[in-house]
Scaffold this motif. Structure first.
Motif, PDB file in Angstrom:
ATOM      1  N   GLN A 125       0.903  -1.033  -0.170  1.00  7.00           N
ATOM      2  CA  GLN A 125      -0.074   0.073  -0.038  1.00  7.00           C
ATOM      3  C   GLN A 125       0.920   1.221   0.031  1.00  7.00           C
ATOM      4  OE1 GLN A 125      -2.556  -0.771   3.475  1.00  7.00           O
ATOM      5  NE2 GLN A 125      -4.504  -1.351   1.882  1.00  7.00           N
ATOM      6  N   LEU A 126       0.584   2.205  -0.923  1.00  6.69           N
ATOM      7  CA  LEU A 126       1.331   3.326  -1.120  1.00  6.69           C
ATOM      8  C   LEU A 126       0.574   4.735  -0.628  1.00  6.69           C
ATOM      9  CD1 LEU A 126       3.139   2.266  -4.341  1.00  6.69           C
ATOM     10  CD2 LEU A 126       4.067   1.900  -2.085  1.00  6.69           C
ATOM     11  N   VAL A 127       1.060   5.408  -0.136  1.00  6.81           N
ATOM     12  CA  VAL A 127       0.287   6.714   0.291  1.00  6.81           C
ATOM     13  C   VAL A 127       1.333   7.939  -0.139  1.00  6.81           C
ATOM     14  CG1 VAL A 127      -0.877   8.248   1.793  1.00  6.81           C
ATOM     15  CG2 VAL A 127      -1.014   5.805   1.789  1.00  6.81           C
ATOM     16  N   GLU A 128       0.905   8.886  -1.040  1.00  9.94           N
ATOM     17  CA  GLU A 128       1.738   9.950  -1.489  1.00  9.94           C
ATOM     18  C   GLU A 128       1.346  11.220  -0.340  1.00  9.94           C
ATOM     19  OE1 GLU A 128       0.756   8.005  -5.307  1.00  9.94           O
ATOM     20  OE2 GLU A 128      -0.343   8.393  -3.444  1.00  9.94           O
ATOM     21  N   SER A 129       2.369  11.966  -0.365  1.00  9.82           N
ATOM     22  CA  SER A 129       1.933  13.405   0.364  1.00  9.82           C
ATOM     23  C   SER A 129       2.658  14.579  -0.074  1.00  9.82           C
ATOM     24  CB  SER A 129       2.122  12.997   1.993  1.00  9.82           C
ATOM     25  OG  SER A 129       3.406  12.575   2.216  1.00  9.82           O
ATOM     26  N   GLY A 130       2.420  15.616  -0.012  1.00  9.89           N
ATOM     27  CA  GLY A 130       3.616  16.568   0.072  1.00  9.89           C
ATOM     28  C   GLY A 130       3.053  17.556  -1.238  1.00  9.89           C
TER      29      GLY A 130
ATOM     30  N   VAL B  76      -1.490  15.475 -11.186  1.00  9.36           N
ATOM     31  CA  VAL B  76      -1.421  14.415 -10.205  1.00  9.36           C
ATOM     32  C   VAL B  76      -0.312  13.597 -10.130  1.00  9.36           C
ATOM     33  CG1 VAL B  76      -2.949  12.728  -9.019  1.00  9.36           C
ATOM     34  CG2 VAL B  76      -4.025  14.668 -10.085  1.00  9.36           C
ATOM     35  N   TYR B  77       0.610  13.536  -9.221  1.00  9.26           N
ATOM     36  CA  TYR B  77       1.749  12.644  -9.111  1.00  9.26           C
ATOM     37  C   TYR B  77       1.479  11.392  -8.440  1.00  9.26           C
ATOM     38  CZ  TYR B  77       4.505  16.543 -10.904  1.00  9.26           C
ATOM     39  OH  TYR B  77       5.108  17.376 -11.747  1.00  9.26           O
ATOM     40  N   TYR B  78       1.736  10.298  -8.926  1.00 10.55           N
ATOM     41  CA  TYR B  78       1.464   9.087  -8.340  1.00 10.55           C
ATOM     42  C   TYR B  78       2.835   8.237  -8.114  1.00 10.55           C
ATOM     43  CZ  TYR B  78      -3.105   9.719 -10.544  1.00 10.55           C
ATOM     44  OH  TYR B  78      -4.477   9.888 -10.524  1.00 10.55           O
ATOM     45  N   CYS B  79       2.846   7.551  -6.977  1.00  8.92           N
ATOM     46  CA  CYS B  79       4.197   6.700  -6.819  1.00  8.92           C
ATOM     47  C   CYS B  79       3.632   5.379  -7.173  1.00  8.92           C
ATOM     48  CB  CYS B  79       4.631   6.685  -5.570  1.00  8.92           C
ATOM     49  SG  CYS B  79       3.556   6.444  -3.984  1.00  8.92           S
TER      50      CYS B  79
ATOM     51  N   TRP C   9       0.052   0.929  -6.833  1.00  6.49           N
ATOM     52  CA  TRP C   9       0.017   2.495  -6.974  1.00  6.49           C
ATOM     53  C   TRP C   9      -0.630   3.314  -5.960  1.00  6.49           C
ATOM     54  CZ3 TRP C   9       1.786   4.941 -11.665  1.00  6.49           C
ATOM     55  CH2 TRP C   9       2.209   3.875 -12.739  1.00  6.49           C
ATOM     56  N   GLY C  10      -0.151   4.143  -5.738  1.00  7.19           N
ATOM     57  CA  GLY C  10      -0.712   5.214  -4.757  1.00  7.19           C
ATOM     58  C   GLY C  10      -2.077   5.917  -5.290  1.00  7.19           C
ATOM     59  N   GLN C  11      -2.665   6.776  -4.625  1.00  9.17           N
ATOM     60  CA  GLN C  11      -4.005   7.314  -5.048  1.00  9.17           C
ATOM     61  C   GLN C  11      -3.723   8.872  -5.592  1.00  9.17           C
ATOM     62  OE1 GLN C  11      -2.724   7.817  -1.893  1.00  9.17           O
ATOM     63  NE2 GLN C  11      -2.816  10.113  -1.502  1.00  9.17           N
ATOM     64  N   GLY C  12      -2.385   9.213  -5.298  1.00  6.78           N
ATOM     65  CA  GLY C  12      -2.088  10.371  -6.203  1.00  6.78           C
ATOM     66  C   GLY C  12      -2.046  11.697  -5.293  1.00  6.78           C
ATOM     67  N   THR C  13      -1.038  12.501  -5.466  1.00  3.69           N
ATOM     68  CA  THR C  13      -1.265  13.899  -4.796  1.00  3.69           C
ATOM     69  C   THR C  13      -1.180  14.880  -5.807  1.00  3.69           C
ATOM     70  OG1 THR C  13      -0.183  15.135  -3.017  1.00  3.69           O
ATOM     71  CG2 THR C  13       1.088  13.855  -4.673  1.00  3.69           C
ATOM     72  N   GLN C  14      -1.925  16.044  -5.705  1.00  9.44           N
ATOM     73  CA  GLN C  14      -2.231  17.229  -6.667  1.00  9.44           C
ATOM     74  C   GLN C  14      -0.852  18.067  -6.507  1.00  9.44           C
ATOM     75  OE1 GLN C  14      -4.411  17.770  -9.359  1.00  9.44           O
ATOM     76  NE2 GLN C  14      -2.918  19.200  -9.906  1.00  9.44           N
ATOM     77  N   VAL C  15      -0.269  18.396  -7.638  1.00 12.46           N
ATOM     78  CA  VAL C  15       0.712  19.625  -7.625  1.00 12.46           C
ATOM     79  C   VAL C  15       0.274  20.650  -8.775  1.00 12.46           C
ATOM     80  CG1 VAL C  15       2.988  20.103  -8.358  1.00 12.46           C
ATOM     81  CG2 VAL C  15       2.851  18.126  -7.050  1.00 12.46           C
ATOM     82  N   THR C  16       0.114  21.803  -8.377  1.00  9.89           N
ATOM     83  CA  THR C  16      -0.487  22.938  -8.953  1.00  9.89           C
ATOM     84  C   THR C  16       0.716  24.093  -9.032  1.00  9.89           C
ATOM     85  OG1 THR C  16      -2.674  22.205  -8.729  1.00  9.89           O
ATOM     86  CG2 THR C  16      -2.079  24.517  -9.493  1.00  9.89           C
ATOM     87  N   VAL C  17       1.342  24.389 -10.311  1.00 12.11           N
ATOM     88  CA  VAL C  17       2.087  25.516 -10.429  1.00 12.11           C
ATOM     89  C   VAL C  17       1.636  26.553 -10.987  1.00 12.11           C
ATOM     90  CG1 VAL C  17       4.678  25.931 -10.994  1.00 12.11           C
ATOM     91  CG2 VAL C  17       3.988  23.635 -10.333  1.00 12.11           C
ATOM     92  N   SER C  18       1.553  27.840 -10.306  1.00  7.23           N
ATOM     93  CA  SER C  18       1.060  28.898 -11.095  1.00  7.23           C
ATOM     94  C   SER C  18       2.274  29.660 -11.558  1.00  7.23           C
ATOM     95  CB  SER C  18       0.202  29.821  -9.975  1.00  7.23           C
ATOM     96  OG  SER C  18       0.957  30.147  -8.973  1.00  7.23           O
ATOM     97  N   SER C  19       1.763  30.413 -12.851  1.00  5.89           N
ATOM     98  CA  SER C  19       2.694  31.360 -13.426  1.00  5.89           C
ATOM     99  C   SER C  19       2.817  32.791 -12.727  1.00  5.89           C
ATOM    100  CB  SER C  19       2.433  31.303 -14.920  1.00  5.89           C
ATOM    101  OG  SER C  19       1.325  31.910 -15.086  1.00  5.89           O
TER     102      SER C  19
END
Length: 127
Positions: free
Chosen positions: A3-8, A93-96, A117-127
């Protein structure tokens, strides 16, 4: 079973840094090759980085080379993705993921190489 859990993940500005973590269950974490993928809206899931069971070998996609670093701490059952110089096109969305024991020495870059696979963690980069 792993079981994989992403964070950050989070919302950051262009040029900022983030470190993603992937915590794994079980006592056999050190026997798995691991990886990171990402998926942007409307796009296919794409390979980002891979690491072998010991952490002695790593590989990152050309699109993030020089900016992202993959690492792992087997004593903590955790894998990391250090992301520097983030760009709006890194938004996803980043998945491990983890590959079964037979692939532990390989740097696996295909979606089909991974079994968990993990459930994913959202990364949003604004300009």
């Amino acid at each position: 079973q792993v079981q994989l859990v992403e964070s950050g993940g989070g919302l950051v500005q262009a040029g900022d840094s983030l470190r993603l973590s992937c915590a794994a269950s079980g006592r056999t974490f050190s026997t798995y090759a691991m990886g990171w993928f990402r998926q942007a809206p409307g796009k296919e899931r794409e390979f980002v980085a891979a690491i072998n069971w010991s952490g002695g070998s790593t590989y990152v996609a050309d699109s993030v080379k020089g900016r992202f670093t993959i690492s792992r701490d087997n004593a903590k059952n955790t894998m990391y993705l250090q992301m520097n110089g983030l760009k709006p096109e890194d938004t996803a969305v980043y998945y491990c993921c983890a590959a079964q024991f037979s692939r532990r020495n390989l740097l696996n870059t295909r979606f089909s190489d991974y079994d968990w696979w993990g459930q994913g963690t959202q990364v949003t980069v604004s300009s």
